[in-house]
Design an enzyme around this catalytic site. Structure first.
Site, PDB file in Angstrom:
ATOM      1  NE  ARG A 144      -2.722  -1.139   3.586  1.00 17.71           N
ATOM      2  CZ  ARG A 144      -2.423  -2.364   3.994  1.00 17.71           C
ATOM      3  NH1 ARG A 144      -2.577  -3.209   3.367  1.00 17.71           N
ATOM      4  NH2 ARG A 144      -1.937  -2.341   5.204  1.00 17.71           N
TER       5      ARG A 144
ATOM      6  CE1 TYR B 261      -2.895   3.931   0.661  1.00 19.02           C
ATOM      7  CE2 TYR B 261      -1.204   3.488   2.313  1.00 19.02           C
ATOM      8  CZ  TYR B 261      -2.285   3.139   2.024  1.00 19.02           C
ATOM      9  OH  TYR B 261      -3.343   2.271   2.646  1.00 19.02           O
TER      10      TYR B 261
ATOM     11  CE1 TYR C 245     -11.500   5.598   3.083  1.00 13.26           C
ATOM     12  CE2 TYR C 245     -12.906   5.865   4.851  1.00 13.26           C
ATOM     13  CZ  TYR C 245     -11.595   5.313   4.312  1.00 13.26           C
ATOM     14  OH  TYR C 245     -10.911   4.402   5.091  1.00 13.26           O
TER      15      TYR C 245
ATOM     16  CG  HIS D  59     -11.059  14.681   8.877  1.00 11.42           C
ATOM     17  ND1 HIS D  59      -9.710  14.751   8.282  1.00 11.42           N
ATOM     18  CD2 HIS D  59     -11.204  15.643   9.582  1.00 11.42           C
ATOM     19  CE1 HIS D  59      -9.268  15.816   8.928  1.00 11.42           C
ATOM     20  NE2 HIS D  59     -10.282  16.345   9.554  1.00 11.42           N
TER      21      HIS D  59
ATOM     22  CB  ALA E  97     -15.097   6.325  10.398  1.00 11.11           C
TER      23      ALA E  97
ATOM     24  CD  GLN F   1      -6.959   1.009   8.422  1.00 13.76           C
ATOM     25  OE1 GLN F   1      -7.329   1.932   7.620  1.00 13.76           O
ATOM     26  NE2 GLN F   1      -5.731   0.506   8.478  1.00 13.76           N
TER      27      GLN F   1
ATOM     28  CB  THR G  54     -14.448   0.845  13.966  1.00 13.68           C
ATOM     29  OG1 THR G  54     -14.020   1.415  12.704  1.00 13.68           O
ATOM     30  CG2 THR G  54     -13.567   1.351  15.158  1.00 13.68           C
TER      31      THR G  54
END
Lengths: 275, 100
Positions: free
Chosen positions: A77, A81, A103, A105, A135, A177, A246
């Site tokens: 990842r 990124y 998505y 903040h 979230a 996560q 979460t």
């Protein structure tokens, strides 16, 4: 009289960058300012958690470029990124007004928005972040938790395994996560029960195995209901869990009075004639 | 038939509709000439039924990196990239499989 010379033309547009939050729920959370950034941009990059929300974004701008295709199973990842950062910076350097839409903040649990703003500013471009409803915000509303009452610790779940962290079981513990907890490779989008068992083993140092655990997922579409599933800690390894879910652990112990500090404060109150 | 994205947007920003039950939404969607997919998704409480109309594009959510070792990798790259030369991003990996 000397002839005045025309100053060099400054018509070349200067690139700029705004990273904005889309909020979590289609139609409900996008702020007027974030929408304005999207509409006024030359190019929009999107990292959204829901393909239908991405379709909604495409209604706001004719040039929305999804960042999702840069993810791939088996690819770090971190590589993805960095690609995102370069994609956005390439357009900024080309003089474009760029808007990165993320998505929730854009600055929470997101590496690229912070990085691309840092890079843009270092190169002299105007760049800033516009907050969105995250979230975490939805979690407080849907679960009825006030983080100010007993305190609240947030960790990306893997941090509890990779590093020695101090958990305070008198406040809320919120783990993000958990579905990919323990992924050292950064190449997977889920790990599995064996990895979650390691997390449970760490948590069991501070919580009994029959302690309540809440699995939470906020809504991305306004026709959905939040997922709120209560289990006990020992069942966490085999619970259905994705990276979007979460895990919340309510406090396991009452707050303990700090008698020494209270004594000291009372002395101060006396000295300042408050008592 | 009404546009489903527009209807979702309308529901999302209306205080009454946003928290209405499936039974309350059903006649409103009927009146608005909502698609069968949207009506089914609301009735069943299953937004995946929208995929039939809007397509299914599985999106990944994680955007945080937290693994020891990767930070050092980043530091190292920053040293090499200190000259701020423009970079050309590579193409997305369309050939690789995606996973929800």
């Amino acid at each position: 009289m000397d002839t005045l010379t025309t100053p060099p033309s400054n018509d070349t547009p200067r690139g700029s960058l705004a990273c904005v939050g889309m909020g979590m729920t289609l139609g409900s959370h996008l702020t007027p300012l974030a929408r304005s950034h999207i509409e006024q941009a030359d190019v929009v990059f999107a990292a959204l958690s829901d393909g239908i929300v991405e379709l909604w974004l495409q209604r706001m701008h004719p040039d929305v470029r999804s960042l999702q295709p840069y993810y791939a199973e088996g690819k770090s990842r971190m590589v993805t990124y960095r690609q995102w950062v370069e994609l956005m910076m390439t357009e900024v350097r080309a003089g474009k007004k760029v808007c990165g839409v993320f998505y929730g903040h854009p600055g929470i649990f997101a590496w690229s928005p912070h990085k691309v703003i840092e890079v843009a500013r270092a190169e002299g471009f105007a760049a800033h972040m516009e907050p969105g409803i995250s979230a975490e915000d939805c979690l407080y509303a849907d679960l009825g938790i006030d983080p100010g009452r007993l305190g609240c610790q947030h960790f990306e779940a893997s941090q509890l395994l990779f590093y020695e962290r101090r958990i305070d079981p008198t406040g809320y513990l919120i783990l993000w996560q958990v579905g990919l907890v323990g992924d050292l490779s950064l190449k997977r989008f889920s790990t599995g029960p064996a990895y979650r068992q390691v997390l449970v083993d760490v948590l069991s140092q501070d919580y009994p195995l029959d302690h309540e655990v809440i699995i939470y997922r906020g809504v991305t579409l306004p026709i959905q209901k939040p997922r709120i599933h209560r289990i006990v800690l020992r069942d966490l390894p085999n619970a259905t869990l994705t990276a979007e879910e979460t895990v919340v652990l309510p406090p396991a112990a009452p707050l303990k009075l700090n008698l020494a500090m209270r004594e000291r404060l009372m002395e101060l109150d006396k000295a300042y004639s408050v008592a | 038939m009404s546009d489903t994205i527009e209807l979702l947007n309308a529901i999302g920003q209306d205080a009454t509709l946003r928290h209405a039950s499936a039974d309350e939404l059903a006649p409103i969607l009927e009146q608005a000439k909502a698609s069968e997919a949207l009506k089914s998704a609301v009735a069943a409480g299953d937004s995946s039924l929208l995929f039939e109309e809007l397509g299914h594009k599985p999106n990944h959510a994680p955007q945080i990196t937290n693994a020891p070792g990767h930070e050092e990798e980043e530091e190292e790259e920053e040293h090499h990239d200190g000259d701020h030369k423009p970079h050309h991003p590579s193409e997305p990996d369309h050939h690789k499989p995606h996973k929800q």
